[in-house]
Design a protein around this motif. Structure first.
Motif, mmCIF file in Angstrom:
data_model
loop_
_atom_site.group_PDB
_atom_site.id
_atom_site.type_symbol
_atom_site.label_atom_id
_atom_site.label_comp_id
_atom_site.label_asym_id
_atom_site.label_seq_id
_atom_site.Cartn_x
_atom_site.Cartn_y
_atom_site.Cartn_z
ATOM 1 N N LEU A 61 0.653 -1.181 0.033
ATOM 2 C CA LEU A 61 -0.083 -0.047 -0.098
ATOM 3 C C LEU A 61 0.909 1.263 -0.086
ATOM 4 C CD1 LEU A 61 -3.087 0.630 0.153
ATOM 5 C CD2 LEU A 61 -2.847 0.770 2.636
ATOM 6 N N PHE A 62 2.084 1.516 0.728
ATOM 7 C CA PHE A 62 2.950 2.485 0.889
ATOM 8 C C PHE A 62 3.393 2.497 -0.393
ATOM 9 C CE2 PHE A 62 2.721 2.343 5.443
ATOM 10 C CZ PHE A 62 3.180 3.705 5.680
ATOM 11 N N LEU A 63 3.883 1.503 -1.001
ATOM 12 C CA LEU A 63 4.556 1.522 -2.261
ATOM 13 C C LEU A 63 3.760 2.135 -3.399
ATOM 14 C CD1 LEU A 63 7.312 0.873 -3.289
ATOM 15 C CD2 LEU A 63 6.386 -1.362 -3.994
ATOM 16 N N ARG A 102 10.623 15.694 6.898
ATOM 17 C CA ARG A 102 9.642 16.628 6.551
ATOM 18 C C ARG A 102 8.520 15.800 5.489
ATOM 19 N NH1 ARG A 102 10.382 18.960 10.374
ATOM 20 N NH2 ARG A 102 8.224 18.017 10.597
ATOM 21 N N ASN A 103 8.961 14.678 4.910
ATOM 22 C CA ASN A 103 8.087 14.236 4.146
ATOM 23 C C ASN A 103 7.075 13.221 4.820
ATOM 24 O OD1 ASN A 103 6.665 12.301 2.372
ATOM 25 N ND2 ASN A 103 8.849 12.268 0.918
ATOM 26 N N ALA A 104 5.538 13.654 4.520
ATOM 27 C CA ALA A 104 4.825 13.102 5.472
ATOM 28 C C ALA A 104 4.694 11.621 5.258
ATOM 29 C CB ALA A 104 3.410 13.609 5.100
ATOM 30 N N ILE A 105 4.991 10.744 4.064
ATOM 31 C CA ILE A 105 5.178 9.463 3.833
ATOM 32 C C ILE A 105 6.247 8.831 5.033
ATOM 33 C CG2 ILE A 105 5.455 7.777 2.587
ATOM 34 C CD1 ILE A 105 3.569 8.657 0.502
ATOM 35 N N VAL A 106 7.407 9.542 4.799
ATOM 36 C CA VAL A 106 8.488 8.874 5.823
ATOM 37 C C VAL A 106 8.030 9.199 7.164
ATOM 38 C CG1 VAL A 106 10.822 9.276 6.053
ATOM 39 C CG2 VAL A 106 9.965 9.334 3.784
ATOM 40 N N ILE A 107 7.281 10.168 7.586
ATOM 41 C CA ILE A 107 6.899 10.400 8.988
ATOM 42 C C ILE A 107 5.839 9.311 9.219
ATOM 43 C CG2 ILE A 107 5.529 11.913 10.542
ATOM 44 C CD1 ILE A 107 6.452 14.422 9.058
ATOM 45 N N LEU A 145 -2.853 6.969 4.383
ATOM 46 C CA LEU A 145 -2.527 7.262 2.994
ATOM 47 C C LEU A 145 -3.608 7.535 2.115
ATOM 48 C CD1 LEU A 145 -0.307 3.846 2.735
ATOM 49 C CD2 LEU A 145 0.454 6.207 2.714
ATOM 50 N N ALA A 146 -4.989 7.491 2.571
ATOM 51 C CA ALA A 146 -5.813 8.011 1.742
ATOM 52 C C ALA A 146 -5.977 9.558 1.869
ATOM 53 C CB ALA A 146 -7.310 7.500 2.106
ATOM 54 N N ILE A 147 -5.654 10.008 3.112
ATOM 55 C CA ILE A 147 -5.833 11.265 3.500
ATOM 56 C C ILE A 147 -4.548 11.998 2.722
ATOM 57 C CG2 ILE A 147 -5.161 13.051 5.498
ATOM 58 C CD1 ILE A 147 -6.885 11.204 7.326
ATOM 59 N N LEU A 148 -3.367 11.338 2.662
ATOM 60 C CA LEU A 148 -2.228 11.952 1.918
ATOM 61 C C LEU A 148 -2.493 12.087 0.656
ATOM 62 C CD1 LEU A 148 0.916 10.266 3.343
ATOM 63 C CD2 LEU A 148 0.031 12.509 4.054
ATOM 64 N N ILE A 149 -3.228 11.495 -0.012
ATOM 65 C CA ILE A 149 -3.632 11.272 -1.715
ATOM 66 C C ILE A 149 -4.303 12.502 -1.449
ATOM 67 C CG2 ILE A 149 -4.899 10.246 -3.338
ATOM 68 C CD1 ILE A 149 -3.950 7.798 -2.534
ATOM 69 N N THR A 170 1.527 18.828 -2.490
ATOM 70 C CA THR A 170 2.722 18.466 -1.727
ATOM 71 C C THR A 170 2.463 17.656 -0.407
ATOM 72 O OG1 THR A 170 4.531 19.203 -0.612
ATOM 73 C CG2 THR A 170 2.664 20.593 -0.464
ATOM 74 N N VAL A 171 3.362 16.933 -0.145
ATOM 75 C CA VAL A 171 3.268 16.074 0.993
ATOM 76 C C VAL A 171 4.207 16.447 2.114
ATOM 77 C CG1 VAL A 171 1.832 14.301 0.431
ATOM 78 C CG2 VAL A 171 4.283 14.283 0.143
ATOM 79 N N ASN A 172 4.953 17.682 1.887
ATOM 80 C CA ASN A 172 5.922 18.197 2.929
ATOM 81 C C ASN A 172 5.321 18.933 4.094
ATOM 82 O OD1 ASN A 172 7.781 19.869 3.916
ATOM 83 N ND2 ASN A 172 9.047 19.804 2.353
#
Lengths: 185, 100
Positions: free
Chosen positions: A67-69, B26-31, B77-81, B89-91
């Protein structure tokens, strides 16, 4: 699990976790995270929780990481530029987190029965960690929580679909389901 | 046989690394990924203490954490999208709508 094997797995897990936070390409971070999660599955199995180790490998490494990918690819994230000037913030964060980890470790060291001394035989029954033993607890004492979990997952699925939809106000006819277009740059 | 204290120490170390990731990146996905590291550190402590006590309940808790983490990843992840679609941006430094 022999001590040398534990040391190997633990060092690899810490390096993997450092890789998660140090890599500037999100896909590389994700690959490091996959390594960490797989090693934690190995540690679960070494602790006797065999069924849980396989669940970890299937659910985390197999499902959540994919999912992350997909999301990383969908957002088309690129390698972040190296940013300067935030060295003080990073240093402060590292020092604070190191203190936190040291406190947690010291607490665990004191609280764990036996402390640093090698544990004798663990008090585990013959089928400890089997799916049957886990299921007996889940379907017995924690039956209500187990059933609520299914409601939670259903709500998460519906919520994820609703949130990720292109136009939440539009009906299903006007929006193309399952299609995620990147915004115009 | 490795004593449970070593598993707990490893769990504390992984948790600390996850905290650094949340604070520094600062990258929301890495957080998000750092939060997963922290969740797994807690799971490792659950299983280590459960194995020491010979009880299956630690594993039951980890099972519940696993399901909650799956739900959290899907919704997050849906919120990030959705955020990326609106802001491109997702910064985390650039998402300042709620900051005064």
């Amino acid at each position: 699990m022999p001590a040398w094997l534990f040391t190997f797995v633990a060092v690899l897990a810490v390096l993997g976790a450092l890789g998660v936070i140090l890599q500037r390409n999100p896909v590389h971070s994700l690959l490091a995270l996959v390594l960490v999660l797989s090693l934690i599955a190995v540690l679960f199995i070494a602790l006797g929780a065999v069924a849980l180790g396989f669940l970890q490998a299937i659910v985390y490494v197999g499902a959540i990481m994919v999912l992350f990918l997909f999301v990383i690819w969908l957002l088309n994230l690129e390698t972040e530029p190296r940013e300067g000037g935030r060295l003080l913030v990073k240093l402060a964060a590292a020092v604070l987190a190191a203190m936190l980890a040291a406190e947690l470790a010291a607490l665990a060291w004191r609280a764990a029965p036996g402390g640093a001394a090698a544990a004798g035989a663990l008090h585990q029954g013959a089928n400890y960690g089997s799916m049957a033993a886990l299921a007996k607890v889940l379907m017995g004492e924690y039956l209500l929580a187990f059933e609520v979990t299914s409601v939670l997952l259903l709500a998460a699925v519906v919520g994820a679909v609703a949130l990720a939809r292109k136009d939440p106000g539009a009906g299903p006819q006007s929006s193309t389901p399952g299609r995620l277009e990147p915004p115009l740059r | 046989m490795v004593a449970p204290s070593y598993y707990l120490a490893l769990s504390a170390l992984l948790f600390g690394i996850g905290v650094v990731g949340v604070l520094v990146r600062r990258n929301a996905i890495v957080i998000f990924m750092s939060i997963e590291v922290m969740l797994n550190a807690a799971n490792l402590a659950f299983v280590a203490l459960g194995a020491e006590a010979g009880s299956v309940e630690g594993q039951a808790f980890v099972f519940f954490v696993l399901t909650v983490a799956a739900a959290e990843a899907a919704v997050g992840l849906a919120i990030l999208i959705a955020v990326f679609r609106n802001r491109e941006t997702v910064n985390a430094d650039e998402l300042t709508l709620l900051r005064w």
